[in-house]
Design a protein around this motif. Structure first.
Motif, PDB file in Angstrom:
ATOM      1  N   ALA A  17      17.440  21.869  58.164  1.00  0.00           N
ATOM      2  CA  ALA A  17      18.466  22.103  59.244  1.00  0.00           C
ATOM      3  C   ALA A  17      18.508  23.577  59.303  1.00  0.00           C
ATOM      4  CB  ALA A  17      19.699  21.798  58.739  1.00  0.00           C
ATOM      5  N   GLY A  18      17.813  24.513  58.567  1.00  0.00           N
ATOM      6  CA  GLY A  18      17.816  25.849  58.745  1.00  0.00           C
ATOM      7  C   GLY A  18      18.546  26.812  57.898  1.00  0.00           C
ATOM      8  N   CYS A  19      19.073  26.132  56.795  1.00  0.00           N
ATOM      9  CA  CYS A  19      20.077  26.841  55.909  1.00  0.00           C
ATOM     10  C   CYS A  19      19.062  27.717  55.072  1.00  0.00           C
ATOM     11  CB  CYS A  19      21.044  25.907  54.995  1.00  0.00           C
ATOM     12  SG  CYS A  19      22.126  24.840  56.063  1.00  0.00           S
ATOM     13  N   VAL A  20      19.393  28.920  55.178  1.00  0.00           N
ATOM     14  CA  VAL A  20      18.605  29.950  54.300  1.00  0.00           C
ATOM     15  C   VAL A  20      18.794  29.960  52.637  1.00  0.00           C
ATOM     16  CG1 VAL A  20      18.016  32.436  53.607  1.00  0.00           C
ATOM     17  CG2 VAL A  20      18.352  31.552  56.064  1.00  0.00           C
ATOM     18  N   PHE A  21      20.117  29.559  52.432  1.00  0.00           N
ATOM     19  CA  PHE A  21      20.457  29.333  50.918  1.00  0.00           C
ATOM     20  C   PHE A  21      20.699  28.014  50.676  1.00  0.00           C
ATOM     21  CE2 PHE A  21      21.772  33.644  52.545  1.00  0.00           C
ATOM     22  CZ  PHE A  21      20.937  34.488  51.737  1.00  0.00           C
ATOM     23  N   ALA A  22      19.802  26.974  50.812  1.00  0.00           N
ATOM     24  CA  ALA A  22      20.104  25.846  50.685  1.00  0.00           C
ATOM     25  C   ALA A  22      20.312  25.310  49.140  1.00  0.00           C
ATOM     26  CB  ALA A  22      18.834  24.879  51.046  1.00  0.00           C
ATOM     27  N   GLU A  23      19.598  25.906  48.349  1.00  0.00           N
ATOM     28  CA  GLU A  23      19.970  25.606  47.059  1.00  0.00           C
ATOM     29  C   GLU A  23      21.302  25.978  46.487  1.00  0.00           C
ATOM     30  OE1 GLU A  23      17.395  27.285  48.107  1.00  0.00           O
ATOM     31  OE2 GLU A  23      15.615  26.190  47.664  1.00  0.00           O
ATOM     32  N   ASP A  24      21.696  27.233  46.680  1.00  0.00           N
ATOM     33  CA  ASP A  24      23.212  27.500  46.425  1.00  0.00           C
ATOM     34  C   ASP A  24      24.201  26.743  47.264  1.00  0.00           C
ATOM     35  OD1 ASP A  24      22.121  29.474  44.709  1.00  0.00           O
ATOM     36  OD2 ASP A  24      22.431  31.148  46.590  1.00  0.00           O
ATOM     37  N   GLU A  25      23.896  26.609  48.361  1.00  0.00           N
ATOM     38  CA  GLU A  25      24.946  25.596  49.257  1.00  0.00           C
ATOM     39  C   GLU A  25      25.143  23.960  48.668  1.00  0.00           C
ATOM     40  OE1 GLU A  25      24.549  25.525  53.466  1.00  0.00           O
ATOM     41  OE2 GLU A  25      24.276  27.956  53.383  1.00  0.00           O
ATOM     42  N   ALA A  26      23.856  23.566  48.250  1.00  0.00           N
ATOM     43  CA  ALA A  26      24.091  22.318  47.592  1.00  0.00           C
ATOM     44  C   ALA A  26      24.521  22.260  46.361  1.00  0.00           C
ATOM     45  CB  ALA A  26      22.268  21.992  47.321  1.00  0.00           C
ATOM     46  N   GLN A  27      24.613  23.219  45.535  1.00  0.00           N
ATOM     47  CA  GLN A  27      25.565  23.219  44.146  1.00  0.00           C
ATOM     48  C   GLN A  27      26.683  23.264  44.740  1.00  0.00           C
ATOM     49  OE1 GLN A  27      23.714  26.460  41.968  1.00  0.00           O
ATOM     50  NE2 GLN A  27      21.694  25.310  41.667  1.00  0.00           N
ATOM     51  N   LEU A  28      27.230  24.264  45.633  1.00  0.00           N
ATOM     52  CA  LEU A  28      28.494  24.238  46.089  1.00  0.00           C
ATOM     53  C   LEU A  28      29.177  22.945  46.581  1.00  0.00           C
ATOM     54  CD1 LEU A  28      28.684  27.982  47.687  1.00  0.00           C
ATOM     55  CD2 LEU A  28      29.882  27.072  45.557  1.00  0.00           C
ATOM     56  N   ILE A  29      28.359  22.179  47.527  1.00  0.00           N
ATOM     57  CA  ILE A  29      28.753  21.084  47.862  1.00  0.00           C
ATOM     58  C   ILE A  29      29.102  19.954  46.814  1.00  0.00           C
ATOM     59  CG2 ILE A  29      28.098  18.982  49.323  1.00  0.00           C
ATOM     60  CD1 ILE A  29      26.893  20.926  51.455  1.00  0.00           C
ATOM     61  N   LEU A  30      28.140  19.910  45.770  1.00  0.00           N
ATOM     62  CA  LEU A  30      28.065  18.852  44.807  1.00  0.00           C
ATOM     63  C   LEU A  30      29.382  19.059  43.929  1.00  0.00           C
ATOM     64  CD1 LEU A  30      24.348  18.380  43.850  1.00  0.00           C
ATOM     65  CD2 LEU A  30      25.956  16.840  45.047  1.00  0.00           C
ATOM     66  N   SER A  31      29.521  20.741  43.692  1.00  0.00           N
ATOM     67  CA  SER A  31      30.754  20.866  42.649  1.00  0.00           C
ATOM     68  C   SER A  31      32.029  20.722  43.507  1.00  0.00           C
ATOM     69  CB  SER A  31      30.597  22.435  42.320  1.00  0.00           C
ATOM     70  OG  SER A  31      30.818  23.239  43.346  1.00  0.00           O
ATOM     71  N   THR A  32      31.751  20.467  44.840  1.00  0.00           N
ATOM     72  CA  THR A  32      33.261  20.407  45.481  1.00  0.00           C
ATOM     73  C   THR A  32      33.564  19.084  46.030  1.00  0.00           C
ATOM     74  OG1 THR A  32      33.096  22.799  46.366  1.00  0.00           O
ATOM     75  CG2 THR A  32      34.660  21.257  47.603  1.00  0.00           C
ATOM     76  N   ALA A  33      32.573  18.332  46.204  1.00  0.00           N
ATOM     77  CA  ALA A  33      33.027  16.910  46.688  1.00  0.00           C
ATOM     78  C   ALA A  33      33.293  16.038  45.408  1.00  0.00           C
ATOM     79  CB  ALA A  33      31.553  16.241  46.968  1.00  0.00           C
ATOM     80  N   ARG A  34      34.380  15.285  46.010  1.00  0.00           N
ATOM     81  CA  ARG A  34      35.112  14.381  44.952  1.00  0.00           C
ATOM     82  C   ARG A  34      34.398  13.037  44.720  1.00  0.00           C
ATOM     83  NH1 ARG A  34      40.456  14.272  48.110  1.00  0.00           N
ATOM     84  NH2 ARG A  34      39.163  14.040  49.751  1.00  0.00           N
ATOM     85  N   THR A  35      33.434  12.630  45.874  1.00  0.00           N
ATOM     86  CA  THR A  35      32.655  11.285  45.605  1.00  0.00           C
ATOM     87  C   THR A  35      31.347  11.587  46.366  1.00  0.00           C
ATOM     88  OG1 THR A  35      33.410  10.711  47.742  1.00  0.00           O
ATOM     89  CG2 THR A  35      34.664  10.012  45.895  1.00  0.00           C
TER      90      THR A  35
END
Length: 260
Positions: A17-35
């Motif tokens: 999708a063009g996210c330059v910092f995909a690795e960092d963003e993936a970690q943030l999403i996983l650490s924030t998501a409840r399910t």
């Protein structure tokens, strides 16, 4: 049953999708998501171009986790320079006013480093005021909804020691050139500063002296090319102006000082 997304799958989706910092963003999403379902929904929102902070529901600012709702201006890292300048200038028992407060990040960040203070915030956007109330509640802050100084209590007149004002300063004709995350997902009123980008600032500087305490200070950021006109607006309002710049934050801050 839906198979939970793996971190590598999220990275691949975000990178596509063009996210330059995909690795960092993936970690943030996983650490924030409840399910797992939350994570999948967040990934799709981010892949569709929604700001990461809106997807997560929060942003880091000056070491604080600031709640940020969809439709609310996301605090920028460069604005941390403004908070640093304000902290260096704040007197003991400061009365702080965060005007055009958005999420309330500036006021919250400033008073988090002060011992004694009173914090007031205001914004014209209802969503921003709701968000600000959440962020400043731990500091006993009050948030008002309305246009600039209009909703403030009269008791604040002549008592504000530090007036933070993150005014919009993008010229109207350049709003369309902003990144899609800003122009499509943040309130236009938080971005559009009028034909030359300084319309809101001029309204603030014209009225600020009536709200500032003796030796009170107005702080706002602007672009390098707008410095001369911004200084002129400050001086026309009856304040003296000092310009501060930071290479680290790529930021320009103007401090207007009330002499008496």
């Amino acid at each position: 049953m839906t198979t939970p997304l793996t971190e590598s799958a999220i990275v691949s989706r975000l990178r596509a999708a063009g996210c330059v910092f995909a690795e960092d963003e993936a970690q943030l999403i996983l650490s924030t998501a409840r399910t797992g379902a939350d994570a999948s929904a967040m990934v799709e929102r981010r892949a569709a171009g929604e700001p990461l902070e809106h997807v997560l529901g929060w942003a880091w600012f000056c070491g604080l986790r600031i709640a940020v709702e969809p439709g609310v201006f996301v605090p920028r890292r460069r604005t941390e320079f403004l908070v640093r300048r304000a902290h260096a200038l704040a007197p003991p028992e400061a009365v702080v006013l965060d005007l055009c407060c958005g999420s309330g990040a500036l006021g919250a960040a400033l008073v988090s480093g002060l011992e004694e203070f009173a914090l007031h915030s205001a914004d014209i956007e209802p969503a921003s005021v709701r968000c600000a109330r959440r962020n400043i509640a731990p500091f006993g802050g009050l948030a008002y909804e309305g246009d600039l100084f209009e909703p403030l209590p009269d008791a604040l007149r002549g008592r504000v020691d530090v007036l933070l004002c993150n005014v919009p300063y993008v010229p109207t004709g350049e709003v369309g050139l902003l990144p899609a995350e800003a122009r499509d997902h943040e309130p236009r009123v938080a971005l559009d500063g009028g034909p030359d980008g300084l319309d809101v600032l001029r309204r603030v500087t014209a009225e600020a002296p009536r709200w500032l305490a003796p030796h009170g200070r107005l702080l706002f950021e602007t672009s390098e090319r707008q410095v001369a006109d911004a200084v002129a607006a400050v001086e026309q309002g009856g304040l003296s102006a000092v310009v501060a710049t930071s290479e680290e934050f790529d930021a320009t801050v103007i401090v207007g000082v009330k002499s008496v």
